[in-house]
Design an enzyme around this catalytic site. Structure first.
Site, PDB file in Angstrom:
ATOM      1  N   CYS A   7      30.822  37.235  33.779  1.00 56.13           N
ATOM      2  CA  CYS A   7      30.156  37.551  35.034  1.00 56.13           C
ATOM      3  C   CYS A   7      30.055  39.060  35.258  1.00 56.13           C
ATOM      4  O   CYS A   7      30.836  39.846  34.704  1.00 56.13           O
ATOM      5  CB  CYS A   7      30.906  36.898  36.204  1.00 56.13           C
ATOM      6  SG  CYS A   7      29.876  36.687  37.675  1.00 56.13           S
ATOM      7  N   ASP A 127      38.543  29.779  42.228  1.00 55.94           N
ATOM      8  CA  ASP A 127      38.918  31.188  42.148  1.00 55.94           C
ATOM      9  C   ASP A 127      40.085  31.417  43.103  1.00 55.94           C
ATOM     10  O   ASP A 127      40.375  30.600  43.979  1.00 55.94           O
ATOM     11  CB  ASP A 127      37.727  32.081  42.517  1.00 55.94           C
ATOM     12  CG  ASP A 127      37.887  33.520  42.042  1.00 55.94           C
ATOM     13  OD1 ASP A 127      38.922  33.836  41.416  1.00 55.94           O
ATOM     14  OD2 ASP A 127      36.978  34.320  42.296  1.00 55.94           O
TER      15      ASP A 127
END
Length: 208
Positions: A7, A127
């Site tokens: 990412c 997350d």
């Protein structure tokens, strides 16, 4: 066969790295972040990226019309909702676009996972919760929270991962692992670290 998402790509060099290493997913961050890119930047980067890599647009409470525009222009292949979007927001998004949707759950405790079934999405992304930011904290949550919990769909796992520790999290059988800061040096993507991360996951794949 755990997949890999890198990412926070924002430079042409990052795209060149991805084209050589071919992670299954590459993320463009459209939310406020040191890794943020504009629609125009993302379109240019996507045009240079190997089509075997799926481009994930990362958004935080974004206007739906903006996401729809990026989808229609084929800048992104997957939508990742990384904020406090409601189940109603997700339903409306899926009504407007046909791309796969990843909904992020920021995990602080077991209660953080109880809302998983409320969201209409294709994947979850787990997350670590922090007060300071929606992501990119570099911290890991307690994987023991996933014991005896059925999330009912495939999930990505993020939070403090790098080439040295990623094998530890594969035991919980994530669909994919997501890394950003763990493959950077001084805030920039590092080819050697990206390669080592993918090799660590790939080695575990081969041993499955």
């Amino acid at each position: 066969m755990t997949k890999v998402k890198i990412c926070g790509l924002k430079r042409q060099e990052d795209i060149a790295f991805a084209n050589r290493l071919l992670p299954e997913y590459a993320g463009f961050v459209f939310a406020a972040s040191p890794r943020q890119v504009s629609a125009g930047q993302a379109a240019r980067l996507r045009a240079e990226m190997d089509l075997r890599v799926q481009a994930v647009g990362v958004f935080v409470q974004e206007e739906l019309d903006f996401i729809k525009r990026l989808a229609s222009e084929r800048t992104i292949d997957v939508v990742q909702l990384h904020g406090d979007e409601s189940p109603e927001y997700c339903r409306e998004l899926r009504r407007r676009i046909k791309l796969p949707v990843i909904k992020v759950l920021r995990v602080a405790n077991a209660a953080s996972l109880r809302c998983a079934a409320d969201y209409e999405c294709d994947y979850l992304l787990l997350d670590t919760y922090t007060k300071a930011a929606y992501g990119g904290s570099g911290q890991r949550f307690d994987l023991g929270l996933l014991q005896n919990i059925s999330l009912q769909r495939p999930f990505f796992l993020a939070g403090g991962l790098d080439a040295h520790n990623v094998k530890e999290v594969l035991a919980v059988k994530p669909y994919a692992v997501d890394v950003s800061g763990g493959v950077e040096t001084e805030g920039r993507k590092d080819f050697a670290k990206m390669s080592a991360f993918i090799d660590a996951v790939k080695g575990s794949r081969e041993n499955d």
